[in-house]
Scaffold this active site. Structure first.
Site, short mmCIF file in Angstrom:
data_model
loop_
_atom_site.label_atom_id
_atom_site.label_comp_id
_atom_site.label_asym_id
_atom_site.label_seq_id
_atom_site.Cartn_x
_atom_site.Cartn_y
_atom_site.Cartn_z
N THR A 97 44.54 61.11 -68.80
CA THR A 97 43.10 60.98 -68.99
C THR A 97 42.69 59.54 -69.33
O THR A 97 41.74 59.00 -68.76
CB THR A 97 42.65 61.86 -70.19
OG1 THR A 97 43.39 63.08 -70.18
CG2 THR A 97 41.17 62.11 -70.19
N THR A 98 43.42 58.95 -70.27
CA THR A 98 43.07 57.61 -70.75
C THR A 98 43.16 56.60 -69.61
O THR A 98 42.28 55.74 -69.45
CB THR A 98 44.05 57.20 -71.88
OG1 THR A 98 44.19 58.29 -72.79
CG2 THR A 98 43.57 55.96 -72.60
N TRP A 99 44.18 56.74 -68.80
CA TRP A 99 44.38 55.83 -67.66
C TRP A 99 43.28 56.04 -66.62
O TRP A 99 42.68 55.08 -66.12
CB TRP A 99 45.75 56.11 -67.05
CG TRP A 99 46.24 55.10 -66.08
CD1 TRP A 99 45.78 53.83 -65.91
CD2 TRP A 99 47.31 55.28 -65.15
NE1 TRP A 99 46.50 53.20 -64.92
CE2 TRP A 99 47.45 54.07 -64.45
CE3 TRP A 99 48.18 56.33 -64.85
CZ2 TRP A 99 48.42 53.88 -63.45
CZ3 TRP A 99 49.13 56.15 -63.86
CH2 TRP A 99 49.26 54.94 -63.18
N HIS A 128 37.92 68.08 -70.75
CA HIS A 128 39.15 68.83 -70.44
C HIS A 128 38.81 70.27 -70.05
O HIS A 128 39.71 71.09 -69.86
CB HIS A 128 40.07 68.89 -71.66
CG HIS A 128 40.70 67.58 -72.04
ND1 HIS A 128 41.35 66.77 -71.14
CD2 HIS A 128 40.79 66.95 -73.25
CE1 HIS A 128 41.82 65.70 -71.77
NE2 HIS A 128 41.49 65.78 -73.04
N ARG A 138 49.67 66.33 -63.76
CA ARG A 138 50.94 65.66 -64.02
C ARG A 138 52.05 66.70 -64.04
O ARG A 138 51.80 67.88 -64.33
CB ARG A 138 50.82 64.99 -65.40
CG ARG A 138 51.98 64.15 -65.80
CD ARG A 138 51.78 63.55 -67.19
NE ARG A 138 52.76 62.50 -67.40
CZ ARG A 138 52.93 61.87 -68.54
NH1 ARG A 138 52.18 62.16 -69.60
NH2 ARG A 138 53.85 60.92 -68.66
N SER A 192 54.79 64.72 -73.70
CA SER A 192 53.68 63.90 -74.17
C SER A 192 52.86 64.65 -75.23
O SER A 192 52.49 64.11 -76.27
CB SER A 192 52.80 63.51 -72.97
OG SER A 192 51.85 62.55 -73.34
N ARG A 220 52.08 55.90 -75.13
CA ARG A 220 53.43 56.13 -75.66
C ARG A 220 54.44 55.44 -74.75
O ARG A 220 54.84 54.32 -75.01
CB ARG A 220 53.69 57.64 -75.80
CG ARG A 220 54.91 57.99 -76.63
CD ARG A 220 55.13 59.49 -76.64
NE ARG A 220 55.40 60.01 -75.32
CZ ARG A 220 56.61 60.12 -74.78
NH1 ARG A 220 57.67 59.77 -75.48
NH2 ARG A 220 56.77 60.61 -73.55
N GLY A 266 54.33 56.03 -70.87
CA GLY A 266 53.67 55.78 -69.59
C GLY A 266 54.62 55.80 -68.40
O GLY A 266 54.48 55.01 -67.48
P1 A3P Z 1 53.41 59.66 -72.35
O1 A3P Z 1 53.23 60.35 -73.66
O2 A3P Z 1 54.34 60.40 -71.44
O3 A3P Z 1 53.80 58.24 -72.48
P2 A3P Z 1 46.16 61.39 -71.94
O4 A3P Z 1 45.48 60.09 -71.75
O5 A3P Z 1 45.68 62.46 -71.02
O6 A3P Z 1 46.17 61.79 -73.37
O7 A3P Z 1 47.67 61.18 -71.48
C1 A3P Z 1 48.52 60.37 -72.24
C2 A3P Z 1 49.70 59.97 -71.38
O8 A3P Z 1 49.29 58.96 -70.45
C3 A3P Z 1 50.78 59.33 -72.23
O9 A3P Z 1 52.02 59.66 -71.59
C4 A3P Z 1 50.45 57.86 -72.13
O10 A3P Z 1 51.51 57.00 -72.45
C5 A3P Z 1 50.04 57.76 -70.66
N1 A3P Z 1 49.20 56.60 -70.38
C6 A3P Z 1 48.17 56.12 -71.12
N2 A3P Z 1 47.66 55.03 -70.56
C7 A3P Z 1 48.37 54.78 -69.44
C8 A3P Z 1 48.32 53.76 -68.44
N3 A3P Z 1 47.45 52.77 -68.50
N4 A3P Z 1 49.22 53.83 -67.44
C9 A3P Z 1 50.12 54.83 -67.36
N5 A3P Z 1 50.22 55.82 -68.28
C10 A3P Z 1 49.35 55.80 -69.31
#
Ligand code: A3P
Length: 299
Positions: A51-53, A112, A135, A143, A266, A268
């Site tokens: 989501t954040t990405w 969500h 994913r 995660s 975390r 990624g």
């Molecule tokens: P991991 O915990 O496997 O590292 P959400 O944003 O939906 O909460 O998802 C979080 C997951 O996206 C985490 O995975 C996080 O590290 C990963 N993530 C966040 N920003 C990212 C980015 N810019 N590129 C790739 N993965 C990213």
């Protein structure tokens, strides 16, 4: 009453989905009161699937005239991506709809909420555009475990795993969440774009182009020549985002929960599940998803 953080881990079963207890009224309010604009883009996901990405990429692509991705003062260099795009559940739970109304078009909004629980104004007719990111469930479990442990330190990986299998995690079951958006993307490809975290990692530029085009903001030949796509990819890359001060410090303060910004970044990567799951656990999860997703091309 449960301690407020633990309310997020249990939920309320509503029309087949476990809604996080504090957000359930907000999700129902969205159904009743949200009026999309035709050029709105609603960014959707199962939690912990990127989501954040997706928020960062969509924001960087959509706002690139006002904020060139190379700009030193780009909002994404100063703010956590969650501060750049409102979360629908928060807005409607806190009765802050005026904030949404006040946003200029085209708006980016995030939720969500499962597809079947979105308002009909979004899922039928012209509605607005919807982008979903999914994913590998095995990486999602890992995660989610690390994320929830920050709220509930005594949570075990085995408990998280079993809750996912039972579907009793927030917004679960995950397979039905995925299926709702998948079928919508097949039925309404001009309105619903279905993305996968793994594909994005493999070729981010190609998917940024796809996303921008879908949102109605394709990159021009001049932008291509100037390397704008690569700049968006770089700005939103895991390494860049994780190391920004705005993402290393501070927290997203929601009415019911405070989430440290660094909790969203975390590792990624794909495949971290091998470090947490036995081969038996992995096969079991794979088997359930294979069964649930049968009849689709999703693997
Ligand atoms: P991991 O915990 O496997 O590292 P959400 O944003 O939906 O909460 O998802 C979080 C997951 O996206 C985490 O995975 C996080 O590290 C990963 N993530 C966040 N920003 C990212 C980015 N810019 N590129 C790739 N993965 C990213």
């Amino acid at each position: 009453a449960l301690p407020r953080k633990e309310q997020f881990i249990v939920g309320r079963l509503y029309k087949g989905f476990w809604l996080p207890e504090p957000y359930a009224p907000g999700i129902l309010a969205v159904r009743r009161r949200f009026t999309p604009r035709p050029d709105d883009v609603v960014l959707t996901s199962y939690p912990k699937c990127g989501t954040t990405w997706l928020k960062a990429l969509a924001f960087a692509a959509m706002a690139r005239d006002a904020y060139p991705p190379v700009a030193a003062d780009h909002p994404l260099r100063r703010l956590n991506p969650h501060a750049c795009i409102p979360f629908m559940e928060d807005i409607f739970t806190e009765r802050q709809e005026a904030k949404l109304e006040g946003l200029p078009s085209p708006r980016l909004i995030n939720t969500h909420t499962p597809y079947s629980l979105l308002p009909e104004t979004v899922t039928t007719g012209g509605g607005c555009k919807v982008v979903y990111i999914c994913r590998d469930p095995k990486d999602m479990v890992v995660s989610l475990y690390h994320f929830l442990r920050r709220l509930q330190p005594d949570l075990s990986f085995a408990d998280t795993f079993h809750s996912v299998l039972e579907g009793t995690v927030p917004y679960g079951p995950m397979w039905d969440h995925i299926l709702g958006y998948w079928h919508a993307s097949v039925a309404r490809p001009d309105r619903v774009l279905f993305l996968k975290y793994e594909d994005l990692l493999q070729n981010t530029g190609e998917h940024v182009r796809k996303l921008a085009e879908f949102m109605g903001r394709p990159f021009s030949a001049a932008e291509e020549a100037a390397g704008t796509v690569a700049s968006v990819v770089e700005l939103c890359s895991f390494d860049n985002m994780k190391n920004l001060e705005a993402n290393k410090t501070g927290a997203t303060e929601r009415k019911y929960i405070s989430i440290a910004h660094d909790a969203f970044f975390r590792k990624g990567v794909t495949g971290d599940w091998v470090n947490h799951m036995s081969p038996e656990m992995a096969s079991r999860l794979d088997e359930i998803f294979r069964d649930k997703l049968r009849g689709t091309v999703l693997t």
